[in-house]
Design a protein around this motif. Structure first.
Motif, PDB file in Angstrom:
ATOM      1  N   MET A   1      19.802  32.980 -85.919  1.00 23.36           N
ATOM      2  CA  MET A   1      19.231  34.233 -86.355  1.00 23.36           C
ATOM      3  C   MET A   1      17.730  34.293 -86.030  1.00 23.36           C
ATOM      4  SD  MET A   1      20.085  36.957 -87.841  1.00 23.36           S
ATOM      5  CE  MET A   1      19.570  38.254 -88.846  1.00 23.36           C
ATOM      6  N   ILE A   2      17.001  33.235 -86.324  1.00 25.21           N
ATOM      7  CA  ILE A   2      15.567  33.189 -86.049  1.00 25.21           C
ATOM      8  C   ILE A   2      15.326  33.234 -84.545  1.00 25.21           C
ATOM      9  CG2 ILE A   2      13.497  31.770 -86.239  1.00 25.21           C
ATOM     10  CD1 ILE A   2      14.543  30.820 -88.930  1.00 25.21           C
ATOM     11  N   LEU A   3      16.162  32.563 -83.798  1.00 28.54           N
ATOM     12  CA  LEU A   3      16.039  32.567 -82.340  1.00 28.54           C
ATOM     13  C   LEU A   3      16.226  33.982 -81.788  1.00 28.54           C
ATOM     14  CD1 LEU A   3      15.633  30.808 -79.875  1.00 28.54           C
ATOM     15  CD2 LEU A   3      18.105  30.487 -79.777  1.00 28.54           C
ATOM     16  N   LEU A   4      17.119  34.746 -82.366  1.00 27.92           N
ATOM     17  CA  LEU A   4      17.352  36.128 -81.953  1.00 27.92           C
ATOM     18  C   LEU A   4      16.123  37.001 -82.239  1.00 27.92           C
ATOM     19  CD1 LEU A   4      19.373  38.174 -80.810  1.00 27.92           C
ATOM     20  CD2 LEU A   4      20.151  38.553 -83.146  1.00 27.92           C
ATOM     21  N   LEU A   5      15.482  36.830 -83.394  1.00 26.28           N
ATOM     22  CA  LEU A   5      14.273  37.581 -83.737  1.00 26.28           C
ATOM     23  C   LEU A   5      13.118  37.251 -82.784  1.00 26.28           C
ATOM     24  CD1 LEU A   5      14.253  37.496 -87.634  1.00 26.28           C
ATOM     25  CD2 LEU A   5      14.582  39.471 -86.155  1.00 26.28           C
ATOM     26  N   VAL A   6      12.958  35.977 -82.463  1.00 27.16           N
ATOM     27  CA  VAL A   6      11.903  35.553 -81.538  1.00 27.16           C
ATOM     28  C   VAL A   6      12.161  36.156 -80.152  1.00 27.16           C
ATOM     29  CG1 VAL A   6      10.897  33.550 -80.369  1.00 27.16           C
ATOM     30  CG2 VAL A   6      11.334  33.481 -82.833  1.00 27.16           C
ATOM     31  N   ALA A   7      13.413  36.149 -79.722  1.00 23.51           N
ATOM     32  CA  ALA A   7      13.763  36.707 -78.416  1.00 23.51           C
ATOM     33  C   ALA A   7      13.487  38.211 -78.384  1.00 23.51           C
ATOM     34  CB  ALA A   7      15.228  36.425 -78.100  1.00 23.51           C
ATOM     35  N   MET A   8      13.798  38.936 -79.449  1.00 24.69           N
ATOM     36  CA  MET A   8      13.542  40.376 -79.497  1.00 24.69           C
ATOM     37  C   MET A   8      12.039  40.672 -79.473  1.00 24.69           C
ATOM     38  SD  MET A   8      16.483  41.846 -82.029  1.00 24.69           S
ATOM     39  CE  MET A   8      15.765  43.449 -82.029  1.00 24.69           C
ATOM     40  N   PHE A   9      11.250  39.876 -80.194  1.00 23.70           N
ATOM     41  CA  PHE A   9       9.807  40.056 -80.182  1.00 23.70           C
ATOM     42  C   PHE A   9       9.251  39.793 -78.784  1.00 23.70           C
ATOM     43  CE2 PHE A   9       5.451  38.515 -80.638  1.00 23.70           C
ATOM     44  CZ  PHE A   9       4.876  39.626 -81.232  1.00 23.70           C
ATOM     45  N   ALA A  10       9.735  38.759 -78.109  1.00 20.05           N
ATOM     46  CA  ALA A  10       9.272  38.440 -76.760  1.00 20.05           C
ATOM     47  C   ALA A  10       9.608  39.570 -75.794  1.00 20.05           C
ATOM     48  CB  ALA A  10       9.888  37.128 -76.296  1.00 20.05           C
ATOM     49  N   ILE A  11      10.802  40.117 -75.907  1.00 14.36           N
ATOM     50  CA  ILE A  11      11.196  41.221 -75.035  1.00 14.36           C
ATOM     51  C   ILE A  11      10.305  42.437 -75.300  1.00 14.36           C
ATOM     52  CG2 ILE A  11      13.047  42.893 -74.599  1.00 14.36           C
ATOM     53  CD1 ILE A  11      15.026  40.565 -75.026  1.00 14.36           C
ATOM     54  N   MET A  12      10.049  42.737 -76.584  1.00 15.13           N
ATOM     55  CA  MET A  12       9.175  43.857 -76.930  1.00 15.13           C
ATOM     56  C   MET A  12       7.767  43.636 -76.390  1.00 15.13           C
ATOM     57  SD  MET A  12       9.738  45.497 -80.698  1.00 15.13           S
ATOM     58  CE  MET A  12       8.049  45.375 -81.142  1.00 15.13           C
ATOM     59  N   TYR A  13       7.273  42.414 -76.480  1.00 13.97           N
ATOM     60  CA  TYR A  13       5.936  42.106 -76.006  1.00 13.97           C
ATOM     61  C   TYR A  13       5.841  42.352 -74.504  1.00 13.97           C
ATOM     62  CZ  TYR A  13       1.748  39.536 -74.760  1.00 13.97           C
ATOM     63  OH  TYR A  13       0.528  39.180 -74.249  1.00 13.97           O
ATOM     64  N   GLN A  21      -1.599  47.082 -72.839  1.00 15.95           N
ATOM     65  CA  GLN A  21      -2.895  46.403 -72.816  1.00 15.95           C
ATOM     66  C   GLN A  21      -3.464  46.367 -71.404  1.00 15.95           C
ATOM     67  OE1 GLN A  21      -2.027  42.591 -74.575  1.00 15.95           O
ATOM     68  NE2 GLN A  21      -2.511  43.312 -76.657  1.00 15.95           N
ATOM     69  N   LYS A  22      -2.602  46.142 -70.411  1.00 18.03           N
ATOM     70  CA  LYS A  22      -3.039  46.097 -69.015  1.00 18.03           C
ATOM     71  C   LYS A  22      -3.588  47.461 -68.589  1.00 18.03           C
ATOM     72  CE  LYS A  22      -1.385  45.010 -64.388  1.00 18.03           C
ATOM     73  NZ  LYS A  22      -0.229  44.674 -63.568  1.00 18.03           N
ATOM     74  N   LYS A  23      -2.907  48.547 -68.970  1.00 12.97           N
ATOM     75  CA  LYS A  23      -3.356  49.902 -68.626  1.00 12.97           C
ATOM     76  C   LYS A  23      -4.687  50.208 -69.305  1.00 12.97           C
ATOM     77  CE  LYS A  23      -2.126  54.578 -67.932  1.00 12.97           C
ATOM     78  NZ  LYS A  23      -3.333  54.879 -67.247  1.00 12.97           N
ATOM     79  N   MET A  24      -4.852  49.813 -70.562  1.00 16.11           N
ATOM     80  CA  MET A  24      -6.115  50.037 -71.268  1.00 16.11           C
ATOM     81  C   MET A  24      -7.255  49.287 -70.587  1.00 16.11           C
ATOM     82  SD  MET A  24      -4.906  50.033 -75.289  1.00 16.11           S
ATOM     83  CE  MET A  24      -6.506  49.508 -75.813  1.00 16.11           C
ATOM     84  N   ARG A  25      -6.993  48.065 -70.146  1.00 19.31           N
ATOM     85  CA  ARG A  25      -8.002  47.259 -69.473  1.00 19.31           C
ATOM     86  C   ARG A  25      -8.399  47.906 -68.144  1.00 19.31           C
ATOM     87  NH1 ARG A  25      -5.194  42.822 -68.643  1.00 19.31           N
ATOM     88  NH2 ARG A  25      -5.065  42.446 -70.871  1.00 19.31           N
TER      89      ARG A  25
END
Length: 168
Positions: A1-13, A21-25
């Motif tokens: 379950m925790i691995l799934l949350l980390v994977a979703m956050f990484a995909i969102m990032y 952030q790249k466009k703002m820079r």
């Protein structure tokens, strides 16, 4: 379950946060590289020429002799000559010049007096008498400088006095 949350956050990032952030820079770098004389498109959709550049603000020229101060963040992008459909010059088009030919000669210096006494005659509709009104017109716009303004609107909160039955 925790691995799934980390994977979703990484995909969102990698799909949302990092590209933003790249466009703002890139936008910040573009605004820092702008110099006097560059043509820019403002976020309002107005084309302008940069007259002066400061740390946070710019003075841009919208038309010959018409300069305004804007924040750097209001520059959408630098404009290339291919982006502009029209080419502007300081010259008046011949059709417009013919239409207004002689208007400047018809104006007299008395048309621009700063203080003038004017007399108005009218007929009173009730009595039928001739009524003459004299008024003094003052025009102080020739010396108006907004940065020297000493009196003006106050942005303080009004005095909160309780309303009585008489002043409701």
């Amino acid at each position: 379950m925790i691995l799934l949350l980390v994977a979703m956050f990484a995909i969102m990032y990698f799909l949302m946060i990092r590209p933003q952030q790249k466009k703002m820079r890139e936008d910040q770098e573009m605004r820092n590289q702008l110099a006097e004389g560059d043509r820019v498109l403002l976020t309002s959709g107005i084309f302008a020429t940069i007259a002066h550049v400061g740390e946070r603000q710019m003075i841009v020229e919208l038309a010959p002799g018409l300069e305004v101060t804007i924040l750097k963040g209001n520059v959408a992008r630098k404009v290339t000559p291919e982006d502009e459909e029209f080419e502007f010059t300081d010259e008046v088009a011949p059709a417009v010049a013919d239409e207004y030919d002689g208007v400047a000669d018809a104006l007299q210096p008395s048309d621009f007096l700063t203080e003038e006494s004017r007399t108005t005659e009218a007929t009173d509709p009730v009595t039928g008498e001739q009524v003459v009104e004299e008024s003094v017109v003052e025009d102080d716009t020739s010396t108006y400088k907004p940065w020297d303004r000493t009196a003006g609107p106050s942005f303080e909160a009004p005095d909160e006095t309780p309303r009585t039955e008489d002043n409701k």
